[in-house]
Design an enzyme around this catalytic site. Sequence first.
Site, PDB file in Angstrom:
ATOM      1  N   HIS A  61      -3.695  -8.712   2.468  1.00 27.03           N
ATOM      2  CA  HIS A  61      -3.699  -7.772   3.587  1.00 27.03           C
ATOM      3  C   HIS A  61      -5.099  -7.246   3.870  1.00 27.03           C
ATOM      4  CE1 HIS A  61      -2.251  -4.587   6.260  1.00 27.03           C
ATOM      5  NE2 HIS A  61      -3.041  -3.767   5.600  1.00 27.03           N
ATOM      6  N   HIS A 112       2.775  -3.856  10.673  1.00 24.79           N
ATOM      7  CA  HIS A 112       3.377  -3.073   9.590  1.00 24.79           C
ATOM      8  C   HIS A 112       4.764  -3.648   9.337  1.00 24.79           C
ATOM      9  CE1 HIS A 112       2.880   1.028   7.498  1.00 24.79           C
ATOM     10  NE2 HIS A 112       1.835   0.277   7.220  1.00 24.79           N
ATOM     11  N   ASP A 290     -11.265   5.636   8.789  1.00 25.54           N
ATOM     12  CA  ASP A 290      -9.923   6.163   8.544  1.00 25.54           C
ATOM     13  C   ASP A 290      -9.417   5.650   7.209  1.00 25.54           C
ATOM     14  OD1 ASP A 290      -9.359   3.437   9.629  1.00 25.54           O
ATOM     15  OD2 ASP A 290      -7.293   4.112   9.357  1.00 25.54           O
TER      16      ASP A 290
END
EC number: 6.3.5.3
Length: 764
Positions: A61, A112, A290
């Site tokens: 990922h 997701h 982030d």
Amino acid sequence: MTTTAPHPADTVEQALATPEHPQPYRELGLKDDEYQRIREILGRRPTEAELAMYSVMWSEHCSYKSSKVHLRYFGETTTDEMRARMLAGIGENAGVVDIGDGWAVTFKAESHNHPSYVEPYQGAATGVGGIVRDILAMGARPLAVLDSLRFGPADAPDTRRVLPGVVAGVGGYGNCLGLPNVGGEVVFDPTYAGNPLVNALCVGAMRVEDLHLAHASGVGNKIILFGARTGLDGIGGVSVLASDTFAGEEGGTGRKKLPSVQVGDPFTEKVLIECCLELFGQGLVVGIQDLGGAGLACATSELASAGDGGMRVWLDRVPLRATGMTPAEILSSESQERMCAVVRPADVAAFLAVCAKWDVTATEIGEVTEGDRLVITWHDQVVVDVPPRTVAHEGPVYHRPISRPADQDALLANGPETLPRPSTPDELRDTLLRLVASPNLASRRWVTQQYDRYVRGGTVLAQPADTGMIRIDEETGRGVALATDANGRYCRLDPYTGAQLALAEAYRNVAVSGATPVAVTDCLNFGSPEDPGVMWQFEQAVRGLADGCRELGIPVTGGNVSFYNQTGDTAILPTPVVGVLGVIDDVRRRIPMGIGAEAGETLLLLGETRDEFGGSEWAHVVHNHLGGQPPRVDLAREKLLAEVLVAGSRDGMVSAAHDLSEGGLAQALVESALVGETGARIVLDPDADPFVQLFAESAGRVLVAVPRTEEPRFTDMCTARGLPWRKIGVVDPASRALEIQGVATFGLDELREAWEGTLPALFD
């Protein structure tokens, strides 16, 4: 800050003293050779915290270890002309393009998928939250979201479990943030059972000079973590908490191991957005990142790796919301609504003051240092001492075996040509109604009514329109349009062509709104990369998309790869979701999808119709068949079609437009009539097969409505540019019906009942 006694830590000193201490690296997803490489990099065994960082950052990922060698092709095929409008591209949090008048737009899609199967609401909600923070991290105000969703069979029990939760999660998080959801897709297919695809896209805008990048520069600058506190959510599964041996005993603290799916709080994120925008506005941020996948492990290593020095972090300063957390847990936690900023020492007080104004927790946790090491301490003990690039950007690179699937030739040879076709008017009528009501073609109103599509007042077009359109500048009317598309069945038949068909449809959907397509993002969803057949599909899709973008002259600015989407040996259909961004200089000249109420307007079909049914909805719904060749793609024709539509919009020659895709002309006619609540009379070509005219899925076609006064000018323009066109009917508001001469007359109420009744019947 936590006030609990420090958890005993595995330090660098201990790692040096105990080189053969057993470590559960396999349980954390690392292979033997990967673990050995970590030891070679460090010159010793890793500490528990270091092993946690490498395991999450070297995961598929985060590291793209199976896809890197193929994704490079995007850079190789991007020309200088394509790069000219790009302000940020692949490798940044999101792509950024210059849209003129001093405005920049940033957009990106991410997946997701697996979390949304485990816990549908939170999986989808935090998917939206994560992509919104990617946009925020570029310095932009997030303006809108889109969602591209895929599920198993519509009538399957597990779909009834997953779909309502996913839709509620997308809507709940986005609605609470005050972001309109303006577009997307919902698709059903048996291969997505157990592997739903939840792909979210966000778009934001800023002035060009406000662009921010993720890098830690300037020795002595401070690292400030702000937003929500760090907890135990989001670190199950293959993360460090999966092993009690690694994490140690819980020591009677009563801590609960939470699921691997993150838990979102959209109200915290809404405040975080406003806080960030004020920090940007006051010039208090040097760099920003982030915290999403891999949490602090990712944020610290990527900021340091992209900077010009090293970094020191005091991990015990991180505000926690769970007691007794270990350094490995803190680094790996994917708790939501967190950001990490690089701030000049002189600006720290002002930075903290802005955070206090918005009631956002903010803590100085580190600083930029000289050298090239990321050093993390835990109560004055060094638990991490690594070269940051080896964590963030120099992970494993695999050249996976590639092999064309053994059944590919048989699949292509098993075309739909021999399938029984409707021929009589009654059979054609029944086929149209059956397709209109089928799950993949039925109205998505049951889904979209759960989303706020018009909050903030900038939405110009939204579902069920082909394209979402947002006003960027109220003074000039400048705006952007966005569309996402993919067809997994086409890609299963031919992944190269299928990816180009997805690109062509999204490009066309943007163009039918009157906007000029300028850039692409993607979300590439595939099965296991350890399957050579899947890697062949992936390689072909990447090359098809990259070659297509080069031909159209628009760059891929970023995106996402999601592998391992399969159950046992059954992989999902290869699903490269393509998002296209378009620019329109004045949203007041947008082209709506629904035909209007002016009687006698001419309906024209632009493009050519061929007998193309491989991978079609008709073959799927009526015969449960998949085989043959997908529709051919002509990107030069797509580019010409877009130019004609933009010119028609600019000169006021087109009053409505709708692209033809799944379901063909019949579906486009039904949707245009129902959205416009207006009837029409259609005349098919008497010399051509009515079935092919109504249901073929040939690409490069658009249905347009043209005022009678503009018909000669518009058709002359099409002829002069070499774009095929044919007059197929007129708008007839008085009839309240769609009349297809020689086939049947359908009342609008009858069509609406068929089109809008399917999803409520399945999911209410």
